[in-house]
Design a protein around this motif. Structure first.
Motif, mmCIF file in Angstrom:
data_model
loop_
_atom_site.group_PDB
_atom_site.id
_atom_site.type_symbol
_atom_site.label_atom_id
_atom_site.label_comp_id
_atom_site.label_asym_id
_atom_site.label_seq_id
_atom_site.Cartn_x
_atom_site.Cartn_y
_atom_site.Cartn_z
ATOM 1 N N LYS A 94 9.059 -9.210 4.848
ATOM 2 C CA LYS A 94 9.472 -7.846 5.314
ATOM 3 C C LYS A 94 9.369 -7.350 4.016
ATOM 4 C CE LYS A 94 12.877 -8.952 8.720
ATOM 5 N NZ LYS A 94 14.237 -8.806 9.003
ATOM 6 N N ASN A 95 9.460 -5.792 3.953
ATOM 7 C CA ASN A 95 9.592 -4.988 2.749
ATOM 8 C C ASN A 95 8.186 -4.914 2.196
ATOM 9 O OD1 ASN A 95 12.105 -4.441 3.310
ATOM 10 N ND2 ASN A 95 13.020 -5.434 1.737
ATOM 11 N N ILE A 96 7.092 -4.805 2.934
ATOM 12 C CA ILE A 96 6.056 -4.739 2.268
ATOM 13 C C ILE A 96 5.239 -3.417 2.318
ATOM 14 C CG2 ILE A 96 3.587 -5.846 2.542
ATOM 15 C CD1 ILE A 96 5.621 -7.813 1.594
ATOM 16 N N LEU A 97 4.395 -3.103 1.295
ATOM 17 C CA LEU A 97 3.817 -1.760 1.214
ATOM 18 C C LEU A 97 2.295 -2.043 0.643
ATOM 19 C CD1 LEU A 97 6.178 1.547 0.432
ATOM 20 C CD2 LEU A 97 5.099 0.877 2.641
ATOM 21 N N ASP A 98 1.531 -1.173 1.216
ATOM 22 C CA ASP A 98 0.390 -1.090 0.480
ATOM 23 C C ASP A 98 0.074 -0.365 -0.935
ATOM 24 O OD1 ASP A 98 -1.213 1.694 1.354
ATOM 25 O OD2 ASP A 98 0.310 1.000 2.772
ATOM 26 N N TYR A 99 -0.781 -0.497 -1.664
ATOM 27 C CA TYR A 99 -1.007 -0.039 -2.838
ATOM 28 C C TYR A 99 -1.106 1.711 -2.642
ATOM 29 C CZ TYR A 99 -3.035 1.684 -7.160
ATOM 30 O OH TYR A 99 -2.843 2.609 -8.408
ATOM 31 N N ILE A 100 -1.840 2.120 -1.710
ATOM 32 C CA ILE A 100 -2.096 3.738 -1.581
ATOM 33 C C ILE A 100 -0.909 4.097 -1.420
ATOM 34 C CG2 ILE A 100 -3.489 5.202 -0.496
ATOM 35 C CD1 ILE A 100 -5.151 3.528 -1.995
ATOM 36 N N ASN A 139 10.621 2.044 -11.656
ATOM 37 C CA ASN A 139 10.793 0.952 -10.797
ATOM 38 C C ASN A 139 9.360 0.518 -9.823
ATOM 39 O OD1 ASN A 139 13.528 0.237 -11.096
ATOM 40 N ND2 ASN A 139 13.795 2.119 -10.436
ATOM 41 N N LEU A 140 8.768 1.904 -9.262
ATOM 42 C CA LEU A 140 7.425 1.548 -8.402
ATOM 43 C C LEU A 140 6.319 0.843 -9.405
ATOM 44 C CD1 LEU A 140 7.365 4.618 -5.938
ATOM 45 C CD2 LEU A 140 7.938 2.226 -5.626
ATOM 46 N N LEU A 141 6.264 1.358 -10.704
ATOM 47 C CA LEU A 141 5.215 0.648 -11.658
ATOM 48 C C LEU A 141 5.547 -0.669 -11.816
ATOM 49 C CD1 LEU A 141 4.849 3.693 -14.115
ATOM 50 C CD2 LEU A 141 3.211 2.763 -12.533
ATOM 51 N N ASP A 142 6.996 -1.088 -11.745
ATOM 52 C CA ASP A 142 7.116 -2.244 -12.056
ATOM 53 C C ASP A 142 6.614 -3.488 -10.808
ATOM 54 O OD1 ASP A 142 8.416 -1.883 -14.637
ATOM 55 O OD2 ASP A 142 10.522 -1.817 -13.799
ATOM 56 N N ILE A 143 6.908 -2.685 -9.671
ATOM 57 C CA ILE A 143 6.474 -3.345 -8.500
ATOM 58 C C ILE A 143 5.006 -3.571 -8.421
ATOM 59 C CG2 ILE A 143 6.104 -3.021 -5.959
ATOM 60 C CD1 ILE A 143 9.185 -1.769 -5.986
ATOM 61 N N SER A 184 -4.408 -4.286 -2.229
ATOM 62 C CA SER A 184 -3.361 -5.080 -2.209
ATOM 63 C C SER A 184 -2.015 -4.608 -1.692
ATOM 64 C CB SER A 184 -2.991 -5.018 -3.900
ATOM 65 O OG SER A 184 -4.072 -5.601 -4.367
ATOM 66 N N TYR A 185 -1.263 -5.630 -1.349
ATOM 67 C CA TYR A 185 0.129 -5.253 -0.936
ATOM 68 C C TYR A 185 1.096 -5.944 -1.843
ATOM 69 C CZ TYR A 185 -1.951 -3.957 3.575
ATOM 70 O OH TYR A 185 -2.705 -3.291 4.482
ATOM 71 N N PHE A 186 2.402 -5.120 -1.760
ATOM 72 C CA PHE A 186 3.435 -5.567 -2.771
ATOM 73 C C PHE A 186 4.731 -5.554 -2.053
ATOM 74 C CE2 PHE A 186 -0.006 -3.428 -4.613
ATOM 75 C CZ PHE A 186 -0.076 -3.724 -5.974
ATOM 76 N N GLU A 187 5.503 -6.646 -2.341
ATOM 77 C CA GLU A 187 6.967 -6.817 -2.019
ATOM 78 C C GLU A 187 7.734 -5.722 -2.806
ATOM 79 O OE1 GLU A 187 10.292 -10.067 -1.244
ATOM 80 O OE2 GLU A 187 8.505 -10.674 -2.248
ATOM 81 N N ILE A 188 8.557 -4.984 -1.751
ATOM 82 C CA ILE A 188 9.206 -3.934 -2.203
ATOM 83 C C ILE A 188 10.811 -4.521 -2.589
ATOM 84 C CG2 ILE A 188 10.388 -1.462 -1.866
ATOM 85 C CD1 ILE A 188 7.308 -1.589 -2.176
#
Length: 108
Positions: free
Chosen positions: A3-9, A29-33, A54-58
């Motif tokens: 859960k809590n996944i967003l794409d780079y764009i 905070n988003l740069l850290d992610i 890429s995808y990132f965990e938020i």
């Protein structure tokens, strides 16, 4: 799937808007992610070095997510025409707002 996944764009678009409004702490905070929470790509992924795929965990607090949602809610309303009609910007903000609302729902 996690859960809590967003794409780079989506993260980059959010970051751009936060910077415009002087929300540097949330932007950081988003740069850290982006720097720390990239999810591994499949073994046969042909664009492994391309961050735009890429995808990132938020992992943000509810308060920060609420601020992001408030920002996109305001931007959505401001982007409407005088007659209350949607613009291309409205559609962009609604899409981002929906993604952040999903993150908020997944946290609850």
């Amino acid at each position: 799937m996690k859960k809590n996944i967003l794409d780079y764009i989506s993260i980059k678009s959010t970051l751009d808007e936060l910077i415009k409004f002087g929300e540097t702490e949330i932007a950081n905070n988003l740069l850290d992610i982006i720097n720390l929470n990239e999810l591994p790509k499949p073994e046969k992924h042909n664009l492994k070095k391309d961050i735009t795929t890429s995808y990132f965990e938020i992992n943000l607090s509810s308060e920060i997510i609420d601020k992001i949602i408030d920002l996109f809610s305001e931007l959505e309303v401001e982007s409407l025409t005088e007659n209350g009609e949607s613009t291309n910007s409205t559609n962009h903000y609604v899409e981002l707002l929906d993604k952040w609302l999903k993150i908020q729902d997944e946290q609850n």
